[in-house]
Design a protein around this motif. Structure first.
Motif, PDB file in Angstrom:
ATOM      1  N   LEU A  78      15.012  21.319 121.227  1.00  0.00           N
ATOM      2  CA  LEU A  78      15.677  21.650 122.476  1.00  0.00           C
ATOM      3  C   LEU A  78      15.243  20.771 123.596  1.00  0.00           C
ATOM      4  O   LEU A  78      15.604  20.768 124.599  1.00  0.00           O
ATOM      5  CB  LEU A  78      15.291  23.011 122.777  1.00  0.00           C
ATOM      6  N   THR A  79      13.918  20.037 123.412  1.00  0.00           N
ATOM      7  CA  THR A  79      13.392  19.184 124.285  1.00  0.00           C
ATOM      8  C   THR A  79      13.420  17.627 123.936  1.00  0.00           C
ATOM      9  O   THR A  79      12.812  16.690 124.626  1.00  0.00           O
ATOM     10  CB  THR A  79      12.061  19.707 124.555  1.00  0.00           C
ATOM     11  N   SER A 110      20.382  14.144 124.578  1.00  0.00           N
ATOM     12  CA  SER A 110      21.367  15.051 124.784  1.00  0.00           C
ATOM     13  C   SER A 110      21.877  15.769 123.815  1.00  0.00           C
ATOM     14  O   SER A 110      22.211  16.904 123.592  1.00  0.00           O
ATOM     15  CB  SER A 110      21.885  14.630 126.191  1.00  0.00           C
ATOM     16  N   ARG A 146      19.772  17.908 121.775  1.00  0.00           N
ATOM     17  CA  ARG A 146      19.336  19.015 122.503  1.00  0.00           C
ATOM     18  C   ARG A 146      20.858  20.074 122.222  1.00  0.00           C
ATOM     19  O   ARG A 146      20.795  21.225 121.913  1.00  0.00           O
ATOM     20  CB  ARG A 146      19.167  18.832 123.782  1.00  0.00           C
ATOM     21  N   GLU A 200      22.840  21.853 129.782  1.00  0.00           N
ATOM     22  CA  GLU A 200      21.621  22.382 128.991  1.00  0.00           C
ATOM     23  C   GLU A 200      21.601  23.789 129.508  1.00  0.00           C
ATOM     24  O   GLU A 200      21.724  24.776 128.783  1.00  0.00           O
ATOM     25  CB  GLU A 200      20.371  21.615 129.272  1.00  0.00           C
TER      26      GLU A 200
END
Length: 153
Positions: free
Chosen positions: A68-69, A73, A76, A109
């Motif tokens: 997630l980090t 992109s 993520r 996000e």
């Protein structure tokens, strides 16, 4: 794609048909490719993870939360989509990660975190409700729409 990428892709596509669900060595190998430099290999790894991991599998969840980090992109986004499929409602580390995602700089996000939230928290989860209410005033229309959809009717 180079020949090594083709081999990785083919292997990742075959693993779910060959390995038993929950087979730890298979899961660990798949996790190694969640951030592969080749987009097709990366996509195959995410698909394989969801097929070989059981809901609640600790190292799979940890790997997804770490993604997630990730700086990419696409990684993520894949992690946001996978997380609700791997955790049970109320999984605290996932809820913390989603609440951080609701405050991310990227509107994509924030939107994905908002979409994941109802699948991760019980109705009335106070911190999450507060975070989503803030997003009702987000500058991004898609984030505002996702916030509206995340709030219970």
């Amino acid at each position: 794609a180079d020949s090594r990428s083709v081999v990785r892709l083919t292997a990742l596509q075959a693993l779910p048909q060959l390995a038993k669900t929950g087979h730890e060595p298979t899961i660990q190998k798949v996790i190694q490719h969640l951030t592969d430099s080749d987009a097709d290999v990366k996509d195959a790894a995410w698909q394989a993870l969801l097929q070989v991991s059981e809901k609640g599998h600790g190292s799979s969840i940890d790997a997804v939360i770490k993604c997630l980090t990730n700086s990419a992109s696409g990684v993520r986004a894949s992690a946001w989509l996978a997380l609700p499929r791997l955790v049970e409602k109320g999984h605290e580390a996932s809820i913390e990660a989603v609440n951080k995602g609701l405050a991310a700089k990227s509107s994509e996000e924030r939107k994905l975190a908002c979409q994941a939230l109802p699948q991760l928290v019980e109705k009335g989860h106070e911190a999450s409700v507060k975070a989503v209410i803030k997003l009702l005033d987000d500058k991004s229309p898609s984030v505002r729409r996702s916030a509206c959809e995340a709030l219970p009717a």
